[in-house]
Design an enzyme around this catalytic site. Structure first.
Site, mmCIF file in Angstrom:
data_model
loop_
_atom_site.group_PDB
_atom_site.id
_atom_site.type_symbol
_atom_site.label_atom_id
_atom_site.label_comp_id
_atom_site.label_asym_id
_atom_site.label_seq_id
_atom_site.Cartn_x
_atom_site.Cartn_y
_atom_site.Cartn_z
ATOM 1 N N GLY A 65 8.261 6.420 8.295
ATOM 2 C CA GLY A 65 9.465 5.607 8.506
ATOM 3 C C GLY A 65 9.843 5.548 9.978
ATOM 4 N N GLU A 79 10.692 18.307 1.628
ATOM 5 C CA GLU A 79 10.212 17.576 0.456
ATOM 6 C C GLU A 79 8.744 17.955 0.226
ATOM 7 O OE1 GLU A 79 9.414 13.311 0.712
ATOM 8 O OE2 GLU A 79 10.602 13.050 -1.103
ATOM 9 N N LYS A 103 2.742 -4.740 1.601
ATOM 10 C CA LYS A 103 1.610 -3.845 1.897
ATOM 11 C C LYS A 103 1.691 -2.658 0.945
ATOM 12 C CE LYS A 103 -0.119 -0.631 3.963
ATOM 13 N NZ LYS A 103 -0.807 0.400 3.161
ATOM 14 N N CYS A 114 10.680 10.086 -5.227
ATOM 15 C CA CYS A 114 11.596 10.329 -4.109
ATOM 16 C C CYS A 114 12.861 11.000 -4.607
ATOM 17 C CB CYS A 114 11.919 9.022 -3.412
ATOM 18 S SG CYS A 114 12.453 7.752 -4.548
ATOM 19 N N GLU A 130 8.213 10.557 8.220
ATOM 20 C CA GLU A 130 7.421 10.444 9.453
ATOM 21 C C GLU A 130 6.913 9.018 9.641
ATOM 22 O OE1 GLU A 130 7.317 12.400 11.957
ATOM 23 O OE2 GLU A 130 8.687 13.599 10.752
ATOM 24 N N GLY A 189 8.820 5.086 1.798
ATOM 25 C CA GLY A 189 7.756 6.066 2.020
ATOM 26 C C GLY A 189 8.311 7.306 2.677
ATOM 27 N N GLU A 217 13.874 3.453 2.789
ATOM 28 C CA GLU A 217 14.002 4.246 1.557
ATOM 29 C C GLU A 217 13.062 5.416 1.699
ATOM 30 O OE1 GLU A 217 16.114 3.877 -0.725
ATOM 31 O OE2 GLU A 217 16.702 1.788 -0.789
#
Ligand code: NAD
Length: 488
Positions: A236, A386, A178, A287, A234, A231, A253
């Site tokens: 995750g 982040e 996806k 990331c 939140e 991603g 990740e």
């Protein structure tokens, strides 16, 4: 026609064929440099995702029976095909994500390297032999997981798509991938390149769609065997919660706030261009972006002056014009970055340079200038959260112990860099930094294809890349033998 072109309408890829969503629904994919519509993408609904899972389920046993050497040869052939359409792929990636063309070209090469690396590894996935009592022994096999779900972000769709698909396929899995709404085009191109190289229909399916519809359905499915999520934290959390209901294993990740630790004896002429690139690459939307600098007080002013000069020289523009830095991915992302600069001001940090929503002649895209914040302290939000944009927070420290403490004082632990001329200090820091990768007097290693990659703390768990990722995409079967001597 190349598989890598931007068309007016973009469809799903299920069971070896492009098809619209059953509902007929579509969403807009915008060009980040202009804000204009690039293409309309089919929005996979529940039925489409289920069809993709079913196709993967049907195809997986046959794929797992293909001899590893042949699976490897196919992946190696995909590497060749990616390089054969490198220019087209790079243009699509640059247009879809906004990244400078030369970075997109580098991403294409890294994508090819993933297929070459895992193609070469396919027939080298060995198990162990375990001696037991007497002549008894056991052997282990690494077997595929089955059908794996892969939910990926928009910042490196080609690289992350390639690293996810190549290792899953090497191990004999089938996948449903996806991509993110903002940049779904190159993962679809990868599916077609795989088909062109002879991958049987159904082994790879790519279902663009809204996260809360297609992504959520995939994460909550009981018909998959594993989820790899790349991603934000939140999202995750939502994916893990959905997976927990069916007891499905997950690899996470997530994000980072990665520090570059600059000690008193650092070579700044070497460090400054690398620290700058570690921030502005992909407009800070990486990331593993280097978004904190922890610097010894004796070198603080010199470092800040040099970084300010380097930041002011950064050429911002449209990806296809190959500037140093492209736009952010979306208007929402630009708002988020600019709002963090307000937060930084309110918290008492000082903006040395940048921070404006930069105008680029003739374009109405989502541009910002790289920002340098000093007087940052560890408890500030701009030191802890982040931002996912080109904002560098500089924290001054008085000695090496404080440097280590400050670098580790973060909810995240993805990667770090150490800048020093002293090998003992470099090794001591590298061993004691709490993160998945440490670079000494550098930052990153190309795409880092052979290097295990993943987080400590809230940066996630599980490892991708390198041979280590094969462990994530296989499960171990142990077979034990009871050996009787002939005369017994
Ligand atoms: P995101 O979490 O918003 O989206 C990631 C993916 O999840 C997208 O495909 C999205 O459609 C999907 N999604 C959204 N809601 C969902 C739901 N409810 N259920 C299932 N799937 C859902 O992240 P993003 O904004 O695309 O990417 C930025 C984040 O990704 C940053 O935090 C960044 O650090 C992280 N990232 C991590 C790595 C890594 O390898 N550690 C690499 C790249 C990006």
């Amino acid at each position: 026609m190349s598989v890598a072109t931007v068309e007016d309408r973009t469809d799903l890829y299920i069971a070896g064929a492009r098809r619209p969503a059953r509902s007929g629904e579509r969403f807009e994919d915008r060009d980040p440099a202009t804000g204009l519509r690039l293409t309309e993408v089919a929005a996979a609904g529940h039925e489409d995702v289920q069809a993709a899972i079913d196709a993967a389920r049907a195809a997986q046993p046959g794929w797992a029976r293909v001899p590893p050497r042949e699976r490897g040869a196919l992946l190696t052939e995909v590497a060749r095909r990616i390089r054969g359409v490198a220019d087209d792929l790079a243009r699509v990636e640059s247009t879809d994500t906004g990244k400078p063309l030369s970075q997109a070209r580098a991403d294409v090469e890294v994508a090819a390297q993933y297929f070459a690396f895992y193609g070469g590894a396919a027939d080298k996935v060995y198990g162990d032999t375990i001696p037991l009592d007497g002549d008894d022994f056991a052997v282990t096999f690494r077997e595929p997981l089955g059908v794996v779900a892969q939910i990926i972000p928009w910042n490196y769709p080609l690289q992350i798509g390639a690293r996810s698909l190549a290792v899953a396929l090497l191990a004999g899995n089938a996948t449903v991938l996806k991509p993110a709404e903002e940049a779904p085009l190159t993962p679809l191109a990868l599916a077609e390149l795989l088909a062109g190289a002879g991958l049987p229909p159904g082994v790879v399916n790519v279902v663009p769609g809204l996260g809360e519809v297609a992504g959520a359905y995939l994460a909550a499915s009981d018909d998959i065997d594993h989820i790899t999520f790349t991603g934000g934290a939140e999202t995750g959390r939502l994916v893990m919660a959905a997976a927990a209901r069916n007891l499905k294993p997950v690899t996470m990740e997530l994000g980072g706030k990665s520090p570059s630790v600059v000690l008193a004896d650092a070579d700044l002429s070497r460090a400054v261009p690398v620290i700058t690139k570690a921030l502005i690459q992909n407009t800070g939307q990486t990331c593993s972006a280097g978004t904190r600098v922890v610097v010894h007080a004796s070198r603080h002013d010199e470092l800040v002056d040099r970084l300010a000069e380097a930041f002011a020289a950064v050429r911002v523009g449209r990806g296809l014009d190959d500037p140093d830095m492209g736009p952010l991915i979306s208007a929402a992302q630009r708002e988020r970055v600019l709002s963090y600069l307000d937060v930084g001001r309110e918290e008492g940090s000082r903006m040395v340079t940048g921070g404006d929503g930069r105008r680029v002649e003739g374009l109405d895209g989502y541009f910002v200038a790289p920002a340098l914040l000093t007087d940052v302290t560890p408890e500030m939000r701009v030191a802890r959260e982040e931002i996912f944009g080109p904002v560098l927070s500089v924290l001054a420290v008085d000695d090496d112990d404080e440097a280590l403490r400050t670098a580790n004082d973060s909810p995240f632990g993805l990667i770090a860099a150490v800048w020093t001329s002293d090998v003992d200090r470099a090794l001591w820091l590298a061993r004691n930094l709490q993160c998945g990768q440490v670079y000494v007097n550098s930052y990153g290693a190309g795409g880092g294809v052979p290097l295990p990659f993943g987080g400590y703390k809230r940066s996630g768990f599980g490892r991708e890349k390198g041979l280590e990722a094969i462990m994530e995409y296989t499960q171990v079967k142990t077979i034990a033998f009871d050996v009787r001597a002939p005369r017994e």
